[in-house]
Design a protein around this motif. Structure first.
Motif, PDB file in Angstrom:
ATOM      1  N   GLU A  17      20.636 -24.938  11.031  1.00  0.00           N
ATOM      2  CA  GLU A  17      20.902 -24.792  12.466  1.00  0.00           C
ATOM      3  C   GLU A  17      22.380 -24.428  12.641  1.00  0.00           C
ATOM      4  OE1 GLU A  17      18.284 -25.372  14.541  1.00  0.00           O
ATOM      5  OE2 GLU A  17      19.259 -25.299  16.517  1.00  0.00           O
ATOM      6  N   ILE A  18      22.639 -23.324  13.321  1.00  0.00           N
ATOM      7  CA  ILE A  18      23.999 -22.756  13.319  1.00  0.00           C
ATOM      8  C   ILE A  18      25.041 -23.695  13.954  1.00  0.00           C
ATOM      9  CG2 ILE A  18      23.749 -21.418  15.486  1.00  0.00           C
ATOM     10  CD1 ILE A  18      25.461 -20.041  12.347  1.00  0.00           C
ATOM     11  N   LEU A  19      24.688 -24.361  15.061  1.00  0.00           N
ATOM     12  CA  LEU A  19      25.693 -25.203  15.724  1.00  0.00           C
ATOM     13  C   LEU A  19      25.923 -26.524  14.979  1.00  0.00           C
ATOM     14  CD1 LEU A  19      27.645 -25.301  18.121  1.00  0.00           C
ATOM     15  CD2 LEU A  19      25.827 -26.317  19.498  1.00  0.00           C
ATOM     16  N   THR A  50      18.488 -20.475  11.339  1.00  0.00           N
ATOM     17  CA  THR A  50      17.295 -20.382  12.184  1.00  0.00           C
ATOM     18  C   THR A  50      17.550 -19.484  13.388  1.00  0.00           C
ATOM     19  OG1 THR A  50      16.547 -22.577  11.517  1.00  0.00           O
ATOM     20  CG2 THR A  50      15.702 -21.752  13.616  1.00  0.00           C
ATOM     21  N   GLN A  51      18.791 -19.430  13.835  1.00  0.00           N
ATOM     22  CA  GLN A  51      19.126 -18.652  15.028  1.00  0.00           C
ATOM     23  C   GLN A  51      19.263 -17.155  14.735  1.00  0.00           C
ATOM     24  OE1 GLN A  51      20.321 -21.862  14.425  1.00  0.00           O
ATOM     25  NE2 GLN A  51      18.679 -22.386  15.834  1.00  0.00           N
ATOM     26  N   GLY A  52      19.109 -16.773  13.477  1.00  0.00           N
ATOM     27  CA  GLY A  52      19.044 -15.352  13.154  1.00  0.00           C
ATOM     28  C   GLY A  52      20.333 -14.747  12.641  1.00  0.00           C
ATOM     29  N   VAL A  53      21.435 -15.444  12.778  1.00  0.00           N
ATOM     30  CA  VAL A  53      22.699 -14.934  12.235  1.00  0.00           C
ATOM     31  C   VAL A  53      22.935 -15.609  10.881  1.00  0.00           C
ATOM     32  CG1 VAL A  53      23.619 -14.623  14.561  1.00  0.00           C
ATOM     33  CG2 VAL A  53      24.192 -16.699  13.277  1.00  0.00           C
ATOM     34  N   VAL A 159      22.177 -31.678  16.703  1.00  0.00           N
ATOM     35  CA  VAL A 159      22.967 -30.467  16.927  1.00  0.00           C
ATOM     36  C   VAL A 159      24.371 -30.713  17.506  1.00  0.00           C
ATOM     37  CG1 VAL A 159      22.830 -28.073  17.765  1.00  0.00           C
ATOM     38  CG2 VAL A 159      20.734 -29.321  17.277  1.00  0.00           C
TER      39      VAL A 159
ATOM     40  N   GLY B  23      28.447 -21.253  19.571  1.00  0.00           N
ATOM     41  CA  GLY B  23      27.936 -21.995  20.722  1.00  0.00           C
ATOM     42  C   GLY B  23      26.868 -21.165  21.432  1.00  0.00           C
ATOM     43  N   VAL B  25      25.418 -18.465  20.366  1.00  0.00           N
ATOM     44  CA  VAL B  25      24.391 -18.049  19.407  1.00  0.00           C
ATOM     45  C   VAL B  25      23.342 -19.153  19.224  1.00  0.00           C
ATOM     46  CG1 VAL B  25      24.024 -17.755  16.907  1.00  0.00           C
ATOM     47  CG2 VAL B  25      25.607 -16.257  18.136  1.00  0.00           C
ATOM     48  N   GLU B  26      23.781 -20.411  19.242  1.00  0.00           N
ATOM     49  CA  GLU B  26      22.818 -21.515  19.158  1.00  0.00           C
ATOM     50  C   GLU B  26      21.786 -21.391  20.275  1.00  0.00           C
ATOM     51  OE1 GLU B  26      22.385 -24.110  17.018  1.00  0.00           O
ATOM     52  OE2 GLU B  26      20.752 -24.955  18.206  1.00  0.00           O
ATOM     53  N   MET B  27      22.266 -21.098  21.481  1.00  0.00           N
ATOM     54  CA  MET B  27      21.357 -21.066  22.633  1.00  0.00           C
ATOM     55  C   MET B  27      20.516 -19.785  22.664  1.00  0.00           C
ATOM     56  SD  MET B  27      21.920 -24.012  23.735  1.00  0.00           S
ATOM     57  CE  MET B  27      23.177 -25.303  23.597  1.00  0.00           C
ATOM     58  N   GLY B  29      19.965 -17.743  20.232  1.00  0.00           N
ATOM     59  CA  GLY B  29      19.188 -17.636  18.989  1.00  0.00           C
ATOM     60  C   GLY B  29      17.917 -18.457  19.022  1.00  0.00           C
ATOM     61  N   ASN B  30      17.860 -19.431  19.917  1.00  0.00           N
ATOM     62  CA  ASN B  30      16.634 -20.214  20.072  1.00  0.00           C
ATOM     63  C   ASN B  30      15.711 -19.655  21.155  1.00  0.00           C
ATOM     64  OD1 ASN B  30      16.812 -22.155  17.986  1.00  0.00           O
ATOM     65  ND2 ASN B  30      18.363 -23.273  19.137  1.00  0.00           N
ATOM     66  N   ILE B 163      29.239 -22.226  25.615  1.00  0.00           N
ATOM     67  CA  ILE B 163      27.930 -22.879  25.563  1.00  0.00           C
ATOM     68  C   ILE B 163      27.361 -23.008  26.976  1.00  0.00           C
ATOM     69  CG2 ILE B 163      26.647 -24.912  24.789  1.00  0.00           C
ATOM     70  CD1 ILE B 163      28.936 -25.522  22.829  1.00  0.00           C
TER      71      ILE B 163
END
Lengths: 206, 206
Positions: A17-19, A50-53, A159, B23, B25-27, B29-30, B163
């Motif tokens: 998980e990126i964050l 998981t977020q794609g980056v 997170v 920050g 990207v977490e949001m 990306g989900n 975020i």
């Protein structure tokens, strides 16, 4: 100061998980006088979240440098890593040698399966709390906590809780004024209370 | 849903601030049904953040795909990028074609120097507000705001403000319930009010 710098190993695995990673990294990475960050994964190179980056791992497990501190994130990849015996063995060896081990979210479930949290108080994310904790009864799981410190292990909730854990660890090791400065610089309203956890209630744990 | 997915270009440059990127990207990306993320930098490959860890750029500027949405972070590298004419030209071209452009922290100063915010309301980080805004009087800089939306440009304040901006943008585009779910899932106490900005006062801007 260079000789006193601590090496913080940021452990990545596929589907992290990126964050979970980049919240604490923001804070520790700005402690330039005290900490040097190293990214580590099963193999060096890009590791997809998981977020794609993807983040770039500088080291593989086999060639990782000595680590004073370890950060282990959570994420969907946890489900795979709890069954990855060479990774669990590496964690046992490296956590034994480290002075501080931090987890975010489901990262604590990996340490728990590795047996590293037996007899210790620990927490994990609240949305999947029951699933993540049910197979490890030797851990004294805490269902309502933003983060839990027990000896050299500091485990945090889901997170974004990793950011508060990082600031608390930095405050206790490097001084409260350092954390205050970091929170102000990053315009972050941090939760200073390890017991603050509205999400435990949201998910019916209290 | 696949055909309706928006491509969000996450723009990286050397010495970017890691949480500015991760920050939001977490949001986003989900939001797997609505958004697909692509990382872009001057060249494909690892791009080092100020915090010492690197993210992996999938594309260089020259071969970046069509972008529906753009995320531009801040960081120490801003000082270099405001003088990088090919990069500014790329931003002018890509922002013209995009339907939504978001910045975090000093990222808005890059858009401002590119002339993209002329006549628009915008904000940036509060610790360096005066320095970041002094050369671009055509921008209607807002000194007290967590984020500011003006047309297709949404600019946010320092680091963690990204975020809150991301959750606000997701609420307005994909539904408030999506943002509520994301905030709960990531155990993030979000600031729903774009006017919430205690850091403006900390830095003597109000």
């Amino acid at each position: 100061m260079a000789d006193q710098k601590k090496t913080l190993g940021v452990v990545l695995y596929p589907d992290f998980e990126i964050l979970d990673v980049c919240g604490p990294v923001e804070m520790f990475g700005n402690c330039t006088e005290q900490v040097e960050l190293k990214t580590i994964s099963h193999r060096a190179g890009p590791v997809r979240s998981t977020q794609g980056v993807a983040m770039h791992a500088e080291f593989g497990l086999a060639d990782a440098p000595k680590l004073d501190m370890i950060l282990l994130p959570g994420g969907n990849g946890t489900l795979t890593e709890v069954g990855n015996q060479p990774f669990l063995a590496w964690l046992r060896e490296r956590c034994a040698a480290a002075e501080l081990v931090m987890t975010v979210c489901s990262g604590s479930a990996i340490l728990a399966v590795a047996g590293l949290l037996d007899g210790r108080r620990a927490t994990t994310n609240k949305a999947w709390f029951k699933t993540l904790t049910e197979g490890t009864p030797a851990v004294r799981w805490v269902s309502e906590a933003r983060w839990v410190e027990d000896g050299k292990f500091v485990t945090s909730s889901g997170v974004s809780a990793g950011i508060d854990m990082a600031l608390a660890v930095i405050a206790s090791r490097f001084g409260a004024e350092t954390s205050e400065l970091l929170a102000t610089m990053t315009e972050y309203e941090w939760h200073r209370d390890a017991g603050w956890d509205p999400f435990a209630r949201v998910h019916g744990l209290v």
